[in-house]
Scaffold this active site. Structure first.
Site, PDB file in Angstrom:
ATOM      1  N   ARG A 301       0.854  -1.092  -0.078  1.00 20.99           N
ATOM      2  CA  ARG A 301      -0.041   0.029   0.081  1.00 20.99           C
ATOM      3  C   ARG A 301       0.826   1.292  -0.005  1.00 20.99           C
ATOM      4  O   ARG A 301       1.761   1.064   0.778  1.00 20.99           O
ATOM      5  CB  ARG A 301      -0.975  -0.047   1.279  1.00 20.99           C
ATOM      6  CG  ARG A 301      -1.610  -1.254   1.264  1.00 20.99           C
ATOM      7  CD  ARG A 301      -2.891  -1.030   2.520  1.00 20.99           C
ATOM      8  NE  ARG A 301      -3.955  -1.964   2.721  1.00 20.99           N
ATOM      9  CZ  ARG A 301      -3.979  -3.068   3.224  1.00 20.99           C
ATOM     10  NH1 ARG A 301      -2.905  -3.338   3.988  1.00 20.99           N
ATOM     11  NH2 ARG A 301      -5.255  -3.548   3.114  1.00 20.99           N
ATOM     12  N   ARG A 337       0.719  -1.144  -4.926  1.00 20.63           N
ATOM     13  CA  ARG A 337      -0.696  -0.421  -5.328  1.00 20.63           C
ATOM     14  C   ARG A 337      -0.399   0.988  -5.537  1.00 20.63           C
ATOM     15  O   ARG A 337      -0.122   1.655  -4.461  1.00 20.63           O
ATOM     16  CB  ARG A 337      -1.751  -0.845  -4.121  1.00 20.63           C
ATOM     17  CG  ARG A 337      -3.079  -0.739  -4.538  1.00 20.63           C
ATOM     18  CD  ARG A 337      -3.951  -0.993  -3.688  1.00 20.63           C
ATOM     19  NE  ARG A 337      -4.026  -0.244  -2.384  1.00 20.63           N
ATOM     20  CZ  ARG A 337      -4.670  -0.563  -1.327  1.00 20.63           C
ATOM     21  NH1 ARG A 337      -5.653  -1.637  -1.462  1.00 20.63           N
ATOM     22  NH2 ARG A 337      -4.612   0.124  -0.383  1.00 20.63           N
ATOM     23  N   GLU A 432     -12.650  -5.099  -6.319  1.00 23.45           N
ATOM     24  CA  GLU A 432     -13.169  -4.796  -5.120  1.00 23.45           C
ATOM     25  C   GLU A 432     -14.495  -3.980  -5.246  1.00 23.45           C
ATOM     26  O   GLU A 432     -15.105  -3.646  -4.117  1.00 23.45           O
ATOM     27  CB  GLU A 432     -12.130  -3.934  -3.953  1.00 23.45           C
ATOM     28  CG  GLU A 432     -11.481  -2.753  -4.897  1.00 23.45           C
ATOM     29  CD  GLU A 432     -10.558  -1.953  -4.059  1.00 23.45           C
ATOM     30  OE1 GLU A 432     -10.371  -2.511  -2.747  1.00 23.45           O
ATOM     31  OE2 GLU A 432      -9.821  -1.096  -4.400  1.00 23.45           O
ATOM     32  N   ASN A 455     -12.090  -6.733   1.571  1.00 20.57           N
ATOM     33  CA  ASN A 455     -12.537  -5.715   2.827  1.00 20.57           C
ATOM     34  C   ASN A 455     -13.731  -4.793   1.911  1.00 20.57           C
ATOM     35  O   ASN A 455     -14.606  -4.436   2.440  1.00 20.57           O
ATOM     36  CB  ASN A 455     -11.205  -4.736   3.318  1.00 20.57           C
ATOM     37  CG  ASN A 455     -10.308  -5.851   3.641  1.00 20.57           C
ATOM     38  OD1 ASN A 455     -10.398  -6.943   3.725  1.00 20.57           O
ATOM     39  ND2 ASN A 455      -9.095  -5.079   3.936  1.00 20.57           N
ATOM     40  N   ASP A 456     -13.013  -4.222   0.657  1.00 22.33           N
ATOM     41  CA  ASP A 456     -14.011  -3.312   0.150  1.00 22.33           C
ATOM     42  C   ASP A 456     -15.121  -4.064  -0.748  1.00 22.33           C
ATOM     43  O   ASP A 456     -16.281  -3.609  -0.610  1.00 22.33           O
ATOM     44  CB  ASP A 456     -13.251  -2.487  -0.815  1.00 22.33           C
ATOM     45  CG  ASP A 456     -12.599  -1.045  -0.436  1.00 22.33           C
ATOM     46  OD1 ASP A 456     -13.652  -0.559   0.584  1.00 22.33           O
ATOM     47  OD2 ASP A 456     -11.508  -0.791  -0.309  1.00 22.33           O
ATOM     48  N   ARG A 466     -17.815  -0.237   6.033  1.00 22.36           N
ATOM     49  CA  ARG A 466     -16.660  -1.133   6.652  1.00 22.36           C
ATOM     50  C   ARG A 466     -16.162  -0.685   8.224  1.00 22.36           C
ATOM     51  O   ARG A 466     -15.585  -1.570   8.801  1.00 22.36           O
ATOM     52  CB  ARG A 466     -15.370  -1.651   5.729  1.00 22.36           C
ATOM     53  CG  ARG A 466     -14.618  -0.329   5.393  1.00 22.36           C
ATOM     54  CD  ARG A 466     -13.636  -0.765   4.163  1.00 22.36           C
ATOM     55  NE  ARG A 466     -12.407  -1.163   4.837  1.00 22.36           N
ATOM     56  CZ  ARG A 466     -11.439  -1.117   3.931  1.00 22.36           C
ATOM     57  NH1 ARG A 466     -11.307  -1.188   2.518  1.00 22.36           N
ATOM     58  NH2 ARG A 466     -10.188  -1.364   4.522  1.00 22.36           N
ATOM     59  N   CYS A 503      -5.925 -10.308  -1.515  1.00 22.26           N
ATOM     60  CA  CYS A 503      -5.108  -9.571  -0.366  1.00 22.26           C
ATOM     61  C   CYS A 503      -5.910  -8.923   0.606  1.00 22.26           C
ATOM     62  O   CYS A 503      -5.527  -8.183   1.648  1.00 22.26           O
ATOM     63  CB  CYS A 503      -4.204  -8.276  -1.123  1.00 22.26           C
ATOM     64  SG  CYS A 503      -5.379  -7.338  -1.989  1.00 22.26           S
TER      65      CYS A 503
HETATM   66  C1  PEP Z   1      -9.576  -4.607   0.314  1.00 22.98           C
HETATM   67  O1  PEP Z   1     -10.255  -3.751  -0.096  1.00 22.98           O
HETATM   68  O2  PEP Z   1      -9.739  -5.781   0.726  1.00 22.98           O
HETATM   69  C2  PEP Z   1      -7.951  -4.100   0.369  1.00 22.98           C
HETATM   70  C3  PEP Z   1      -7.116  -5.123   0.537  1.00 22.98           C
HETATM   71  O3  PEP Z   1      -7.662  -2.966   0.276  1.00 22.98           O
HETATM   72  P1  PEP Z   1      -7.800  -1.897   1.629  1.00 22.98           P
HETATM   73  O4  PEP Z   1      -8.002  -2.424   2.644  1.00 22.98           O
HETATM   74  O5  PEP Z   1      -6.440  -1.010   1.642  1.00 22.98           O
HETATM   75  O6  PEP Z   1      -9.079  -0.873   1.130  1.00 22.98           O
HETATM   76 MG    MG Z   2      -9.644  -1.814  -0.748  1.00 24.42          MG
END
Ligand code: PEP
Ligand code: MG
Length: 584
Positions: A301, A337, A432, A455-456, A466, A503
């Site tokens: 990141r 990224r 995502e 996550n997103d 989230r 990821c």
């Molecule tokens: C995700 O969205 O799963 C991700 C890995 O990115 P971040 O948590 O940095 O938004």
């Molecule tokens: Mg993300």
């Protein structure tokens, strides 16, 4: 009698000890006006208090850096910036010089205004900074009022205890000794605060956002906390205590076993080779990732380069940073990224418009494509760093093929202009946003690889923020809708012969990794803290068995059903300890 209180799960782990109502609260600041002739004296007092506070913050920053590392040391940089922030300084001075308030009253008033601003900010990250603001308030007011915070040294604490306070500030968290303070509970706070970050570095559990129920926890009462679920049990039963003791013993034996196996091949019991890479938030973590047996950096990141900065980072600085990480993984390289700013992360040099819904707003690739200077710098630095090893560029927040095509074109121009000073780079996208799955056939011809961001994706598929504590129980990355999407995605990626890694945090959860293996995923990238555990889970399971478990779940009605089926399977394997992992 035993009773439960729910808060926000902030730092994982479980602990049991007497509650210690530590922390420190300044007395209310009295309203005091001054004579006009006293103005210069009050201005002088304010500046002197600010200077001492700044010195103390810098001292603490250096001590934290020494004790924990570069990442944690940076926690106090944001406090130093707050103390010097013209908004805070000029606002306070104007209350002294124009409203004739005493220095302490003027400063407290300005802090209150900033606090309200943070609370009303559309950026979730502003909430994370509230504890820093409180820390700055205590420190400067302490100087002005001649009061000294008692501190959290082992002599002051006399543990083992669990710290219970309205707020736990980063200064307090940085002083905790995990042998004496086994965890903390705070009435306020958020998951992304610096105090929580330090709790994670200390390896102690933390539950925050308990609200007014914090007052129900009396000094000395036995308290059991589970930082993984956000649950506290006040005055737990003998049964609770026994369960926890057993889980703690098993977890520490397990940790010792795992450390010995770091670096062993990550091949499943039925002989399938699984790639386990690491996620990095800071370049300094690269060496730790190597020590923990990461094959490569699967997600680097890059937001650390822009968050909290007052100017766009230069190309040379970025190039040197990326090169350092590329060179740390000479064989398999780094997936960098591009800036995922907006949403909960906003740099100071962009005056971001206050989006009504920041997660649905001007974020990541949308910002980068709109700001060629910012994006161009980063892509050029990446192409140059690729001359020193393997580097892949990963685009976040992709919702259309047009965004990928435009970036490809930009990258092509940059490769031509950088010429022999650059190296080849692969281009991939984060999956995502649901639209990217739906239109994978359109995107696939333009990309070399895919990375699933659970996550997103979870928040966009389920329409659940989230970061929302209130909706935390609805935020389920194993919801059947997501389970089915993961299955579809892995099949589609196979059709296009694209490398697909995961990821998002689901890959760092043993049960989540089990589900993903059962669905056919073979490449993970996980946070450093999860690496040994996920490597071990991989070694202990059979992909064929997990596939059979997942095949039976195609009509599962809830994430809980999916979780408990895979958890039961893992419970039959050597590498997983359900008792240690289960919540209270
Ligand atoms: C995700 O969205 O799963 C991700 C890995 O990115 P971040 O948590 O940095 O938004
Ligand atoms: Mg993300």
């Amino acid at each position: 009698m035993s009773r439960a209180i729910e808060g926000i799960a902030a730092a994982p782990g479980k602990a049991i000890a007497p509650a210690w109502r530590g922390g420190w609260k300044l007395p209310p600041v009295a309203h005091r006006t001054i004579e006009p002739r006293e103005v210069p004296k009050e201005v002088g007092r304010f500046h002197a208090a600010r200077a001492s506070a700044l010195e103390e913050v810098r001292r603490l920053g250096a001590a934290t850096l020494e004790r924990f590392g570069v990442f944690e040391g940076k926690v106090f940089e944001s406090q130093a910036m707050m103390i010097e922030d013209p908004d805070l300084v000029d606002g306070t001075l104007s209350y002294i010089t124009q409203n004739f308030l005493s220095a302490e009253r003027a400063f407290d008033w300005r802090i209150l205004e900033l606090r309200v601003g943070f609370l009303n900010s559309p950026h979730a990250m502003a909430l994370d900074r509230l504890v820093d603001l409180e820390d700055v308030r205590s420190r400067v007011l302490g100087e002005l009022l001649g009061l000294k915070e008692p501190g959290m040294s082992p002599e002051a604490v006399k543990g083992p205890v669990i710290l219970v306070a309205d707020e736990v500030t980063p200064s307090q968290a940085a002083q905790l000794d995990p042998k004496h303070v086994l965890g903390f509970v705070a009435g306020g706070g958020s998951r992304g605060s610096h105090s929580v970050l330090l709790a994670r570095s200390l390896g102690i559990p933390a539950v925050v956002g308990v609200g007014h129920r914090i007052d129900e926890i009396a000094e000395g009462v036995t308290l059991l906390i589970d930082g993984g679920s956000g649950r506290l049990i006040v005055d737990p039963s003998a049964e609770h205590v026994k369960k926890l003791r057993m889980a703690t013993e098993r977890a520490s034996e397990r940790r010792a076993r795992l450390v010995l196996r770091v670096g062993h091949p990550t091949t499943t019991a039925d002989g399938v080779a699984i790639v386990v890479d690491a996620n990095l938030d800071q370049p300094e973590e690269a060496q730790a990732a190597r020590r923990l047996g990461a094959r490569a950096i699967g997600l680097f990141r890059s937001e650390f380069l822009v968050i909290g900065r007052r100017s766009i980072p230069g190309e040379q600085e970025q190039y040197e940073t990326y090169r350092e990480v590329v060179e740390a993984f000479p064989k398999h390289g780094v997936t960098l990224r591009t800036f995922d700013i907006g949403g909960d992360k906003f740099p100071m040099f962009l005056s971001m418009p206050p989006d009504e819904n920041p997660y649905l707003g001007w974020r990541a690739i949308r910002v980068c494509l709109d700001l060629p200077e910012l994006f161009g710098n980063q892509l050029r630095a990446a192409v140059r760093a690729a001359a020193h090893g393997k580097l892949r560029i990963l685009l976040p927040f992709i919702s259309s093929v047009d965004e990928v095509r435009r970036t490809r074109e930009l990258l092509r121009e940059i490769q031509v202009s950088v010429g022999g000073e650059g190296g080849p780079v692969e281009l991939g996208v984060m999956i995502e946003i649901p639209a990217a799955i739906e239109t994978l056939d359109l995107i696939a011809p333009y990309v070399d690889f895919l990375s699933l961001g659970t996550n997103d994706l979870t928040q966009y598929v389920l329409a659940v923020d989230r970061g929302s504590a209130r909706l935390a129980s609805l935020y389920d990355p194993l919801h059947p809708a997501l389970f089915r999407m993961y299955g579809r995605l892995v099949r589609e990626a196979g059709r296009w012969d694209l490398d697909l890694s995961v990821c998002g945090e689901l890959a760092g959860d043993p049960v989540g990794a089990g589900v993903l293996l059962g669905l056919g995923y073979r490449h993970f990238s996980v946070g450093l803290a999860c690496l040994p555990e996920i490597q071990e889970v991989v070694r202990s399971v059979s992909c064929a068995d997990l596939k059979a478990v997942c095949d039976d779940l195609s009509e599962a009605e809830s994430g809980e059903q999916i979780r408990s089926s895979v958890e039961s399977y893992l419970g039959t394997r050597d590498g997983f300890d359900g008792a240690a992992a289960s919540s209270l």
